[in-house]
Write an enzyme that holds these catalytic residues in place. Structure first.
Site, short mmCIF file in Angstrom:
data_model
loop_
_atom_site.label_atom_id
_atom_site.label_comp_id
_atom_site.label_asym_id
_atom_site.label_seq_id
_atom_site.Cartn_x
_atom_site.Cartn_y
_atom_site.Cartn_z
NE ARG A 66 -2.51 -1.27 3.66
CZ ARG A 66 -2.68 -2.67 3.90
NH1 ARG A 66 -3.04 -3.52 3.26
NH2 ARG A 66 -1.66 -2.81 5.21
CD GLU A 79 1.63 -10.63 18.37
OE1 GLU A 79 1.20 -10.91 19.68
OE2 GLU A 79 1.03 -10.35 17.40
P1 AMP Z 1 4.38 -2.16 11.84
O1 AMP Z 1 5.75 -2.83 11.21
O2 AMP Z 1 4.06 -2.78 13.11
O3 AMP Z 1 4.68 -0.57 12.13
O4 AMP Z 1 3.26 -2.55 10.94
C1 AMP Z 1 3.11 -1.73 9.68
C2 AMP Z 1 2.77 -2.58 8.60
O5 AMP Z 1 1.79 -3.32 8.77
C3 AMP Z 1 2.23 -1.54 7.44
O6 AMP Z 1 2.61 -1.85 6.27
C4 AMP Z 1 0.72 -1.57 7.67
O7 AMP Z 1 0.15 -1.61 6.32
C5 AMP Z 1 0.45 -2.97 8.26
N1 AMP Z 1 -0.55 -2.93 9.54
C6 AMP Z 1 -0.09 -3.00 10.88
N2 AMP Z 1 -1.31 -2.94 11.68
C7 AMP Z 1 -2.46 -2.52 10.61
C8 AMP Z 1 -3.63 -2.20 10.88
N3 AMP Z 1 -4.20 -2.27 12.23
N4 AMP Z 1 -4.55 -1.94 9.96
C9 AMP Z 1 -3.84 -2.15 8.85
N5 AMP Z 1 -2.57 -2.26 8.52
C10 AMP Z 1 -1.70 -2.60 9.54
#
Ligand code: AMP
Length: 177
Positions: free
Chosen positions: A60, A97
């Site tokens: 995205r 995780e």
């Molecule tokens: P992080 O590495 O934990 O910051 O997760 C970011 C990535 O996971 C991004 O590419 C987001 O598109 C996806 N992502 C994580 N949590 C969500 C959520 N609650 N809703 C949609 N996409 C998420």
């Protein structure tokens, strides 16, 4: 709030892709012509100083990175899941995780000293974005700013990225997970 119009266009799907996750679905914003244009304009307006390349994170992040790169007169650099890029790559691992994941970019995608703006649709724990910054810096890029459409501030990712020396902007925030 200035971006409540955009926030109203983001749909929340509970328990996707697994129980307990509130999935912030941007496809509804993408379908809205005015909302999409406003989103791109505001991300461009929030950009600090000149940028040589806009780096988007699969998948995205690509949508916003390319759209922002055009008015900024910058190129667009793709950060992909490992194994997807055809040329010689460099990669960076990051913790999930459970387990770990790996992102990659073409080894020759950016010149040493290129000023890179990092883009993704959402920052949660920051694991993905922080790995992208490490990867870009390994390639010789200067990464001093990152932008997200959505921040989940309770998960601390934006603050962790700031601690890595990156100015972080996002248009909307959602409390909780
Ligand atoms: P992080 O590495 O934990 O910051 O997760 C970011 C990535 O996971 C991004 O590419 C987001 O598109 C996806 N992502 C994580 N949590 C969500 C959520 N609650 N809703 C949609 N996409 C998420």
């Amino acid at each position: 709030m200035a971006n409540d119009d955009l926030k109203a266009l983001i749909r929340t799907i509970p328990d996707f892709p697994k129980p307990g996750i509130q999935f912030r679905d941007i496809t509804t914003l993408l379908l809205d012509a005015k909302g999409l244009a406003a989103c791109i304009e505001r991300m461009v307006a929030a950009t600090r100083g000149p940028v040589d390349l806009v780096a988007g994170i699969e998948a995205r992040g690509f949508l916003f990175a390319a759209a922002i790169a055009v008015p900024l007169k910058a190129g667009c650099l793709l950060i992909r899941k490992d194994g997807k890029l055809p040329g010689a790559t460099i990669a960076e691992d990051y913790a999930l995780e459970y387990g770990q994941d790996r992102i990659a970019m073409h080894a020759d995608a950016c010149a040493t000293g290129a000023r890179v703006l990092l883009i993704d649709d959402l920052i949660a724990t920051g694991g993905t974005a922080r790995a992208a910054v490490r990867l870009l810096r390994k390639a010789g890029a200067i990464v001093e700013q990152a932008q997200f459409l959505i921040d989940l501030p309770d998960l601390g990712g934006a603050d962790a990225l700031r601690a890595d020396g990156v100015a972080v902007d996002s248009l909307v925030a959602f409390a909780g997970h």
